[in-house]
Design an enzyme around this catalytic site. Structure first.
Site, PDB file in Angstrom:
ATOM      1  N   TYR A  36       2.735  12.333  54.302  1.00 20.59           N
ATOM      2  CA  TYR A  36       3.231  11.049  53.813  1.00 20.59           C
ATOM      3  C   TYR A  36       4.673  11.211  53.319  1.00 20.59           C
ATOM      4  O   TYR A  36       5.561  10.419  53.658  1.00 20.59           O
ATOM      5  CB  TYR A  36       2.319  10.548  52.690  1.00 20.59           C
ATOM      6  CG  TYR A  36       2.768   9.254  52.054  1.00 20.59           C
ATOM      7  CD1 TYR A  36       2.489   8.028  52.662  1.00 20.59           C
ATOM      8  CD2 TYR A  36       3.463   9.254  50.851  1.00 20.59           C
ATOM      9  CE1 TYR A  36       2.907   6.840  52.085  1.00 20.59           C
ATOM     10  CE2 TYR A  36       3.884   8.073  50.267  1.00 20.59           C
ATOM     11  CZ  TYR A  36       3.599   6.864  50.892  1.00 20.59           C
ATOM     12  OH  TYR A  36       4.010   5.696  50.311  1.00 20.59           O
ATOM     13  N   LYS A 116      -5.771 -10.625  27.065  1.00 22.97           N
ATOM     14  CA  LYS A 116      -4.340 -10.670  26.754  1.00 22.97           C
ATOM     15  C   LYS A 116      -3.826  -9.239  26.670  1.00 22.97           C
ATOM     16  O   LYS A 116      -4.101  -8.525  25.709  1.00 22.97           O
ATOM     17  CB  LYS A 116      -4.104 -11.406  25.438  1.00 22.97           C
ATOM     18  CG  LYS A 116      -2.627 -11.575  25.122  1.00 22.97           C
ATOM     19  CD  LYS A 116      -2.443 -12.504  23.938  1.00 22.97           C
ATOM     20  CE  LYS A 116      -0.977 -12.769  23.671  1.00 22.97           C
ATOM     21  NZ  LYS A 116      -0.221 -11.560  23.328  1.00 22.97           N
ATOM     22  N   ARG A 137      11.289 -11.897  29.970  1.00 20.88           N
ATOM     23  CA  ARG A 137      11.188 -13.198  29.315  1.00 20.88           C
ATOM     24  C   ARG A 137      12.460 -13.504  28.535  1.00 20.88           C
ATOM     25  O   ARG A 137      12.911 -14.636  28.489  1.00 20.88           O
ATOM     26  CB  ARG A 137       9.990 -13.178  28.363  1.00 20.88           C
ATOM     27  CG  ARG A 137       9.875 -14.412  27.530  1.00 20.88           C
ATOM     28  CD  ARG A 137       8.597 -14.386  26.703  1.00 20.88           C
ATOM     29  NE  ARG A 137       8.477 -15.623  25.974  1.00 20.88           N
ATOM     30  CZ  ARG A 137       9.007 -15.846  24.792  1.00 20.88           C
ATOM     31  NH1 ARG A 137       9.679 -14.895  24.182  1.00 20.88           N
ATOM     32  NH2 ARG A 137       8.872 -17.005  24.201  1.00 20.88           N
ATOM     33  N   LYS A 293      -7.029 -20.958  28.424  1.00 20.79           N
ATOM     34  CA  LYS A 293      -6.212 -22.007  29.042  1.00 20.79           C
ATOM     35  C   LYS A 293      -7.094 -23.160  29.509  1.00 20.79           C
ATOM     36  O   LYS A 293      -8.134 -22.915  30.133  1.00 20.79           O
ATOM     37  CB  LYS A 293      -5.467 -21.455  30.266  1.00 20.79           C
ATOM     38  CG  LYS A 293      -4.526 -20.322  29.934  1.00 20.79           C
ATOM     39  CD  LYS A 293      -3.900 -19.710  31.167  1.00 20.79           C
ATOM     40  CE  LYS A 293      -3.003 -18.561  30.742  1.00 20.79           C
ATOM     41  NZ  LYS A 293      -2.505 -17.774  31.875  1.00 20.79           N
ATOM     42  N   LYS A 317      -6.878 -13.912  18.972  1.00 20.55           N
ATOM     43  CA  LYS A 317      -6.555 -12.518  18.643  1.00 20.55           C
ATOM     44  C   LYS A 317      -7.767 -11.800  18.059  1.00 20.55           C
ATOM     45  O   LYS A 317      -8.531 -12.386  17.299  1.00 20.55           O
ATOM     46  CB  LYS A 317      -5.423 -12.494  17.604  1.00 20.55           C
ATOM     47  CG  LYS A 317      -4.074 -12.921  18.147  1.00 20.55           C
ATOM     48  CD  LYS A 317      -3.510 -11.861  19.073  1.00 20.55           C
ATOM     49  CE  LYS A 317      -2.207 -12.249  19.710  1.00 20.55           C
ATOM     50  NZ  LYS A 317      -1.054 -12.161  18.840  1.00 20.55           N
TER      51      LYS A 317
END
Ligand code: IVH
Length: 684
Positions: A36, A116, A137, A293, A317
């Site tokens: 490889y 999360k 972000r 959600k 949480k």
């Protein structure tokens, strides 16, 4: 000749992709590692000889390339929001109740519950199926462009897959979490230890540190992974729910966390939360909770977002991890706005993998409420990404020698007498010339959270302040290379760069400038809302009264008052005018007229609507650029009348205002012609 090479390269890529899939995904290689590596090296050699034949989805892109001088920034087409937290079952039930109230629905809502992960949120832009831009972000509106680094993560497709005859999206912005497994984290730290390097405190920091490498070859050595959990705009997908979207993303080639679960109702959500908490210790990666959600996109759309976070999602949480230590001393910090914050200095203690040595005590009331004393053994806790806090003193361990914590009477820096305004919790130094406040403001102004002026970090600002070169924001713009080169730690080059960065910062957005000014309650989010409303006009904002500010969706009374007071202060006015004299150009990204079809209108609601709550109706018109009034007056342009209207309808009729039924209102929102007709109105 070139055609032959092109063919050879294509053949090699095909082989490499096939064998990489066997190896990495199926865990079932067909050839030896050395074979490889040989194929890969052959590809690298050919691409180096023929750089014009390198394509963005070539497997060679996974190994990284030459270091960059700095990251570019990218503006997200849709802000990357954060989430509100729920810390227990009751708060999850409250969440559902808020949703029901807003939507005015009695029905059970369905949800997606997703683990999360505690890593780094990233956005991946695919154009015609090809990964073109990857970013962090950042502040939610703009992030750093880290495409080359993200390309080294195997679970991020360079080109989207389209199984069967599925159609590829023209343009899609996929969001998800880049993370490290616990094993990957440990291996990385061991490697760093043996190389004499500092170790990362937790997997999150390690992931962030690995992705913010200017040299993508370093990133390529880090065992990073990626789970996708959404898109920036659900309209970019052919899906109508989060459940469908995750399936769709899986088909496009992304990994979706297998512990994601569809929940028929909130009780299933709560069950899944308990389940995740149970299996957390057995997982290969750390999770700090679960994201819940609302499943259907039409409902998500109606619920919309607040300044910082969507209404349709929440982070549940896990209970915090705790440890005990000793409160050794209390320090008093003077903030940017004069707030005096007591900070506990603790004997360093490890709480769930992070060493904690300081914790804010917030204010005098908090200290009293918790009954803390200096010398106490204290219980400290930390929940996921939440800042550590002292829960309580351990009373059983009191020896009697502990000392009462006293708030100072005068400012620890300028000695001005402190005040505790009636009804407020926070003691303040009222002296706006207090050097501590000034310095904090200056540090904030040039920092990343403010104007982000490179070369003027905390240390530089402390130096410029103590040397009396900079005492107020406008002084920064008067700095010359000659002022800087004579100072300790500065050279010709760094001085020139700093002065250039200062000059460049005069070309800025209203949001950035407002964040930099450090107005109480005006952080990045509120600054963004103000920019959206006022475009680039600082002048218009400075004239705004409280009521006008309150009409902006997302701005509450405290913030409105603070903004008005700030800009009506004569010293602020002088400072801003001095600043503008240095030649600022404020660019703006206001909403286009097409996005504000109700601009200039003022709505008044009376009576209850059947299809939505009053809150939702207000949000719907404000997001289209209108204002909402609570009293009938000539300024009102549209009166929306629901069931059982009050006396306001009569007053509105007397004033001859335009009156809409709920049906007219719905048409107006849908963009249809909604001129009220006489027949409909006769019902009143
Ligand atoms: S949704 C608008 N889903 O949590 C919704 N976020 O505070 C915001 N995170 O750093 C994001 N897993 O990266 C969402 N399944 C998940 C997530 C998730 C982790 C992170 C996210 C951000 C933070 C949001």
């Amino acid at each position: 000749m070139v055609e032959d090479i092109k063919k050879k390269i294509q053949e090699l890529r095909k082989q490499i992709n096939f064998h990489a899939h066997r190896y990495y995904e199926l865990d079932d290689p067909l050839i030896a590692d050395s074979e490889y590596d040989q194929l890969f090296q052959e590809l690298l050699n050919l691409e180096e000889l023929h750089p014009q034949l390198v394509t963005p989805d070539s497997p060679s892109q996974r190994v990284g390339s030459r270091p960059l001088a700095e990251f570019k920034t990218v503006r997200h087409t849709h802000p990357m929001l954060s989430l509100e937290n729920a810390f227990n079952e009751t708060e999850l039930l409250d969440f559902e109740e808020r949703l029901q109230r807003f939507l005015k629905s009695e029905n059970d809502l369905s949800y997606m519950a997703e683990p999360k992960l505690d890593g780094l949120a990233v956005e991946l832009v695919y154009e015609k199926g090809l990964l073109t831009i990857g970013s962090t972000r950042g502040d939610g509106r703009t992030g750093e462009e880290i495409t080359r680094n993200l390309k080294t993560i195997r679970s991020i497709p360079l080109r989207l897959a389209a199984p069967g005859n599925m159609q590829l999206p023209e343009n899609i912005e996929v969001r998800g979490e880049a993370y490290l497994t616990l094993a990957g984290f440990q291996a990385l730290n061991e490697q760093r230890l043996s190389a004499g390097e500092t170790i990362f405190a937790n997997p999150r920091n390690a992931a962030a540190g690995s992705l913010r490498q200017l040299d993508s070859r370093v990133t390529a050595q880090r065992p990073l992974d990626f789970f996708a959990y959404g898109v920036s705009d659900t309209a970019q997908s052919p899906c109508s729910s989060q459940e469908e979207l995750l399936d769709y993303l899986r088909k496009l080639g992304f990994e979706i966390n297998p512990l994601t679960k569809f929940c028929r109702d909130i009780s299933q959500v709560i069950e899944h939360f308990a389940h995740l908490q149970d299996i957390r210790p057995t997982l290969a990666y750390d999770i700090d909770g679960m994201v819940v959600k609302v499943n259907y996109f039409d409902l998500q759309q109606r619920l919309g977002s607040k300044a910082r976070s969507p209404r349709w999602a929440i982070a549940a949480k896990f209970a915090a991890t705790q440890a005990t230590t000793i409160l050794q001393k209390v320090e008093f910090q003077v903030g940017r706005t004069g707030a005096i914050t007591p900070v506990a200095l603790l004997k360093p203690v490890n709480v769930g993998g992070v060493v904690v040595s300081r914790a804010t005590l917030h204010n005098e009331g908090e200290i009293k409420r918790k009954g803390l004393k200096i010398g106490d053994h204290v219980l400290v806790q930390r929940a996921g990404d939440v800042i550590p806090e002292i829960v309580k003193p351990v009373m059983e361990q009191r020896s009697g020698s502990e000392k009462t914590i006293r708030m100072p009477e005068s400012c620890p820096v300028c000695r001005h007498r402190l005040i505790l305004p009636e009804g407020e919790a926070i003691t303040r130094c009222p002296n706006s010339h207090c050097p501590a406040q000034r310095l904090r403001l200056l540090i904030h102004y040039t920092s990343k959270a403010g104007m982000d002026i490179e070369g003027l970090g905390k240390k530089a600002m402390e130096q410029l302040f103590s040397q009396k070169l900079v005492q107020d924001i406008p002084d920064i713009y008067a700095l010359q290379v000659a002022d800087l080169v004579v100072l300790d730690g500065w050279a010709e080059k760094s001085a020139r760069n700093a002065v250039a960065a200062i000059k460049a910062s005069r070309h800025t957005s209203l949001a950035k400038l407002l964040s930099g000014l450090g107005i109480r309650y005006v952080g990045e989010e509120v600054a963004g809302l103000l920019e959206e409303h006022y475009g680039g006009s600082l002048h218009e904002l400075m004239q705004a009264g409280e009521e006008e500010l309150l009409d902006i969706e997302g701005i509450g009374p405290q913030t409105a008052q603070s903004i008005k007071e700030y800009f009506h202060d004569s010293e602020v006015k002088k400072m801003v005018s001095r600043l503008m004299d240095f030649g600022f150009t404020i660019v703006s990204a206001p909403k286009s007229p097409g996005e504000r079809p109700f601009a200039g209108w003022v709505f008044l609601f009376t009576g209850s609507l059947a299809a939505m709550s009053r809150d939702e109706a207000k949000v719907r018109v404000k997001e289209r650029g209108a204002k909402v009034a609570s009293q009938v007056s000539k300024k009102v342009t549209h009166v929306v009348v629901g069931d059982k209207p009050g006396s306001k309808l009569k007053k509105a009729q007397e004033l001859g205002l335009t009156i809409l039924t709920e049906k007219n209102f719905a048409d107006l929102l849908a963009g249809k012609d909604a001129s009220p007709n006489k027949q409909q109105l006769s019902i009143f």
